[in-house]
Motif scaffolding. Structure first.
Motif, PDB file in Angstrom:
ATOM      1  N   LEU A  22      -4.795   6.507   1.995  1.00 45.35           N
ATOM      2  CA  LEU A  22      -4.252   5.153   1.881  1.00 45.35           C
ATOM      3  C   LEU A  22      -4.843   4.487   0.647  1.00 45.35           C
ATOM      4  O   LEU A  22      -6.061   4.496   0.454  1.00 45.35           O
ATOM      5  CB  LEU A  22      -4.585   4.334   3.135  1.00 45.35           C
ATOM      6  N   LEU A  53     -10.036   3.126   2.169  1.00 43.41           N
ATOM      7  CA  LEU A  53      -9.130   3.138   1.025  1.00 43.41           C
ATOM      8  C   LEU A  53      -9.546   4.190   0.000  1.00 43.41           C
ATOM      9  O   LEU A  53     -10.742   4.427  -0.219  1.00 43.41           O
ATOM     10  CB  LEU A  53      -9.071   1.767   0.361  1.00 43.41           C
ATOM     11  N   ASN A  54      -8.548   4.808  -0.620  1.00 41.19           N
ATOM     12  CA  ASN A  54      -8.740   5.771  -1.716  1.00 41.19           C
ATOM     13  C   ASN A  54      -9.568   6.994  -1.308  1.00 41.19           C
ATOM     14  O   ASN A  54     -10.242   7.599  -2.139  1.00 41.19           O
ATOM     15  CB  ASN A  54      -9.390   5.096  -2.931  1.00 41.19           C
ATOM     16  N   PRO A 113      -4.080   1.068  -2.428  1.00 41.14           N
ATOM     17  CA  PRO A 113      -3.213   0.008  -2.969  1.00 41.14           C
ATOM     18  C   PRO A 113      -2.242   0.611  -3.969  1.00 41.14           C
ATOM     19  O   PRO A 113      -2.616   1.491  -4.752  1.00 41.14           O
ATOM     20  CB  PRO A 113      -4.192  -0.954  -3.645  1.00 41.14           C
ATOM     21  N   ARG A 114      -1.026   0.151  -3.998  1.00 41.34           N
ATOM     22  CA  ARG A 114       0.004   0.816  -4.805  1.00 41.34           C
ATOM     23  C   ARG A 114      -0.276   0.704  -6.298  1.00 41.34           C
ATOM     24  O   ARG A 114       0.041   1.602  -7.072  1.00 41.34           O
ATOM     25  CB  ARG A 114       1.385   0.218  -4.489  1.00 41.34           C
ATOM     26  N   PRO A 160      -0.683  -3.056   6.654  1.00 41.64           N
ATOM     27  CA  PRO A 160      -1.518  -1.957   7.174  1.00 41.64           C
ATOM     28  C   PRO A 160      -1.962  -2.167   8.622  1.00 41.64           C
ATOM     29  O   PRO A 160      -2.471  -1.240   9.239  1.00 41.64           O
ATOM     30  CB  PRO A 160      -2.721  -1.943   6.218  1.00 41.64           C
ATOM     31  N   TYR A 202       0.842  -1.188   0.000  1.00 43.51           N
ATOM     32  CA  TYR A 202       0.000   0.000   0.000  1.00 43.51           C
ATOM     33  C   TYR A 202       0.882   1.243   0.000  1.00 43.51           C
ATOM     34  O   TYR A 202       2.057   1.192   0.345  1.00 43.51           O
ATOM     35  CB  TYR A 202      -0.906   0.031   1.236  1.00 43.51           C
ATOM     36  N   GLN A 203       0.250   2.355  -0.369  1.00 40.09           N
ATOM     37  CA  GLN A 203       0.945   3.639  -0.339  1.00 40.09           C
ATOM     38  C   GLN A 203       0.141   4.606   0.509  1.00 40.09           C
ATOM     39  O   GLN A 203      -1.067   4.772   0.318  1.00 40.09           O
ATOM     40  CB  GLN A 203       1.098   4.191  -1.751  1.00 40.09           C
TER      41      GLN A 203
END
Length: 693
Positions: free
Chosen positions: A122, A93-94, A124-125, A61, A2-3
């Motif tokens: 946050l 997420l996102n 997913p990469r 995470p 994740y990023q």
């Protein structure tokens, strides 16, 4: 993978840690015990506004992101303000989320320490490639900065090469100013030439101290030639008192000549007596692989001629020649948020320190540089350290290797596994080096019996429970050897084993009846020969010292814990005086344990060169003691000692035996200098071969 995109916005109502009722706050972000981001410092503000962005890669995470806020104190330990953590599993997420985190101190849970405001995203990469590219662009240096950085790098590289050597002998001080209540002082001296520094030992309770210390500085053309000298009085537990200062202008001194200087102290009383010698520098260079001194036949012959046996008494300080090719590194640790590093390499030999250029955004850099040094002591250790360049703060450590010069195999390109800062275990990556050493064995042997060169810059000792325990255990092991030997002798007296006691009794009668003084070095000589026979015949059953290695690993873990518990620093400040005593005890334990281990390692052939040197010395002593009566030997020794100061008034006192043992590595150093074997499965070149697609 994740990023996490974090924007550190501001702080609100932070706790005051300075006397003026303010703080100089900055924030550290930690993930998995490692620092992943550090903000800039906002001075004198309890409601700081940062508006700084960071991009952090997340493997798990479920692992929380920790924040620690500190108050910056120039020259002192930073004060802890408060900490908080962010539960990443609570984030959607996102989706950009604003978060307010209240700061807490575990020791004072009821105190209001303020809060930190963040914006976090946050994702997913894989889904964040475009955002990642934007982040990379925002983190990328501007072309102006890159050009400036390259220019500074070139300038710095040129300034590394010194043009001469300043040899300084600090003899004594005369009629210094009394700074203590007893009418005396505990003086020591600090020297500074450009970025180079040296600090003398402390001579307690005197106004006429005798130091007799010798050290060298490098002389750079562009740095000027002024040595700043300050004299201080050591005070335990409080700030040291200033006694006086003076300066030496090297441009007024002639070269290749020793000058005796009596320097009166300004802003104080008394004077210092120095010996200063300026000499031209021997070959210390940085070049590309295309310029190789040892591959040029004419230059190689010139170097070999300089260190041939016939030159054994010419310039004893010039023992040998070292050439280091720093070729490349592979699979380095990623130190930047982009998953890359900006690595450069530092090559050190004692106080000689040279750098490569920086290779930006690369985990497999190629430097292809050649460094040459003159060897002053063949027992020196070559240290090669890889750092990641950071424009906003000090460089990040990536890995290090320490290579004793006597263990080098000439002309062989080797892959050295990088180790951690303490040299106790591996870190990520390997570095490829090719090293050549040429030296005069007779000069090297003579230099072994002279005082060892001290490093100008060494890490300041600090109190460590694990280090104190380690040194105690090492000393205990040395003492236990003596105790076990005493028990063994006692068991012979008690006839616990009649055959052994009978053999010991007959040996005792034979030795005492026939004893001569020459038998002492002869017995040590036989012990060295016996251990050499065991090693050569393959019957040596000594195992790698895992006890010391385990202790070193425990110490490294404790260092990590110390970093996590940095909020306790204030308590250590209050115990400064006790800490100084404990550090002294810790160092004494280290010296005693190292002394015993060095004696053992001399006889164990840990460094064959030194063991052979011991054999030569013991053989000479045996012959002398056999043929010459003891009274004549004592007479010669006494006359030498009594007349030494008359023959050479400024000679530096030394003990040849202790100087010899200082070159033998202790058990800790044996572990640190032990070369790690590369794991073939982690080699990038092997992976490429196995995965051609």
């Amino acid at each position: 993978m994740y990023q996490l995109d974090v924007t550190l916005r501001r702080g609100q109502n932070l706790a005051a840690r300075d006397r003026g009722g303010t703080s100089d706050p900055y924030v550290k972000f930690k993930l998995g015990g490692k620092e992943v981001f550090r903000s800039k410092t906002i001075h004198k503000n309890l409601n700081p506004v940062w508006e700084e962005k960071a991009c952090i890669l997340i493997d798990n995470p479920r692992e929380p992101l920790y924040l620690k806020v500190f108050d910056y104190d120039f020259g002192l330990q930073d004060d802890f303000i408060g900490s908080a953590f962010l539960d990443l599993t609570s984030l959607e997420l996102n989706k950009q989320t604003d978060v307010t985190l209240s700061l807490k101190d575990p020791h004072y849970p009821d105190h209001d320490l303020g809060s930190i405001l963040l914006s976090v995203l946050l994702a997913p990469r894989e889904e964040q490639r475009e955002v990642t590219m934007l982040m990379r662009k925002s983190w990328k240096r501007s072309s102006k900065f890159q050009t400036q950085s390259l220019r500074l790098s070139d300038l710095h590289r040129k300034s590394q090469l010194w043009r001469g050597i300043v040899s300084i002998t600090l003899i004594e001080g005369r009629e210094l100013k009394a700074m203590d209540a007893n009418g005396l002082s505990d003086p020591y001296v600090k020297f500074r030439l450009g970025h180079q520094k040296y600090k003398s030992k402390i001579v307690p309770k005197t106004l006429n101290p005798q130091w007799r210390e010798q050290f060298d500085f490098h002389l750079y053309e562009e740095r000027g030639g002024i040595i700043d000298i300050t004299v201080w009085d050591k005070d335990a537990g409080k700030k040291d008192d200033f006694i006086g200062r003076c300066q030496v202008d090297l441009s007024t001194l002639s070269k290749e000549q020793t000058h005796k200087l009596e320097m009166p102290l300004e802003e104080g009383e008394g004077c210092l007596v120095l010996l200063v010698t300026l000499t031209a520098s021997a070959a210390v260079t940085i070049s590309d692989l295309s310029v190789n001194s040892l591959e040029d036949q004419k230059e190689r012959e010139e170097i070999l001629k300089r260190y041939r046996p016939m030159m054994m008494f010419h310039n004893l300080k010039d023992v040998g020649f070292l050439q280091v090719k720093v070729i490349r590194a592979e699979a380095l640790m990623a130190a930047d948020v982009t998953g890359k590093s900006d690595p450069f390499c530092v090559v050190e030999l004692n106080n000689d320190r040279l750098l490569t250029h920086t290779v930006y955004k690369n985990l497999n850099p190629e430097w292809n540089k050649i460094f040459t040094f003159n060897i002053k002591d063949i027992h020196s250790v070559l240290e090669v350290t890889v750092y990641d360049e950071d424009r906003d703060r000090s460089a990040d450590f990536l890995g290090k290797v320490a290579i004793p010069l006597l263990s080098i195999q000439n002309g062989e390109q080797k892959a050295y596994v990088l180790k951690n800062k303490e040299l106790t275990g591996p870190t990520k990556g390997v570095i490829y080096l090719e090293i050549d050493v040429i030296f005069n064995a007779v000069k090297a042997s003579i230099r072994t019996l002279m005082p060892k060169e001290q490093k100008y810059i060494e890490e300041e000792n600090r109190l460590s429970k694990q280090l104190l325990l380690r040194n105690f255990i090492r000393m205990k092991r040395c003492i236990m050897v003596l105790i076990n030997a005493a028990y063994y002798i006692s068991s012979c007296f008690d006839w616990d084993s009649p055959p052994r006691s009978l053999a010991a009794f007959l040996l005792f009668l034979f030795v005492v009846w026939n004893f001569e003084l020459y038998m002492i070095p002869l017995a040590l000589l036989l012990l060295l020969a016996w251990n050499y026979f065991l090693i050569v015949s393959g019957k040596d059953n000594r195992q790698h010292d895992t006890v010391v290695e385990d202790m070193l690993e425990d110490e490294e873990e404790e260092d990590d814990r110390d970093d996590k518990d940095s909020e306790k620093k204030g308590f250590m400040n209050r115990l400064y005086a006790i800490q100084e005593v404990c550090v002294s005890v810790q160092n004494i334990l280290d010296e005693v344990a190292s002394f015993g281990e060095r004696i053992k390692n001399t006889f164990n052939w840990t460094v064959p060169f030194l063991s052979w040197l011991a054999i030569v010395a013991l053989s000479v002593f045996t012959i002398i003691l056999y043929f010459i009566p003891l009274r004549y030997i004592v007479l010669v020794w006494g006359i030498n000692k009594f007349t030494k100061k008359l023959r050479s008034p400024y000679a530096i006192d030394n003990n040849e035996l202790l100087d010899f043992l200082s070159r033998v590595p202790s058990d800790v150093q044996v572990v640190q200098y032990h070369e790690l074997k590369q794991d073939p499965s982690h080699s990038p070149s092997k992976r490429k071969k196995n995965n051609p697609g």
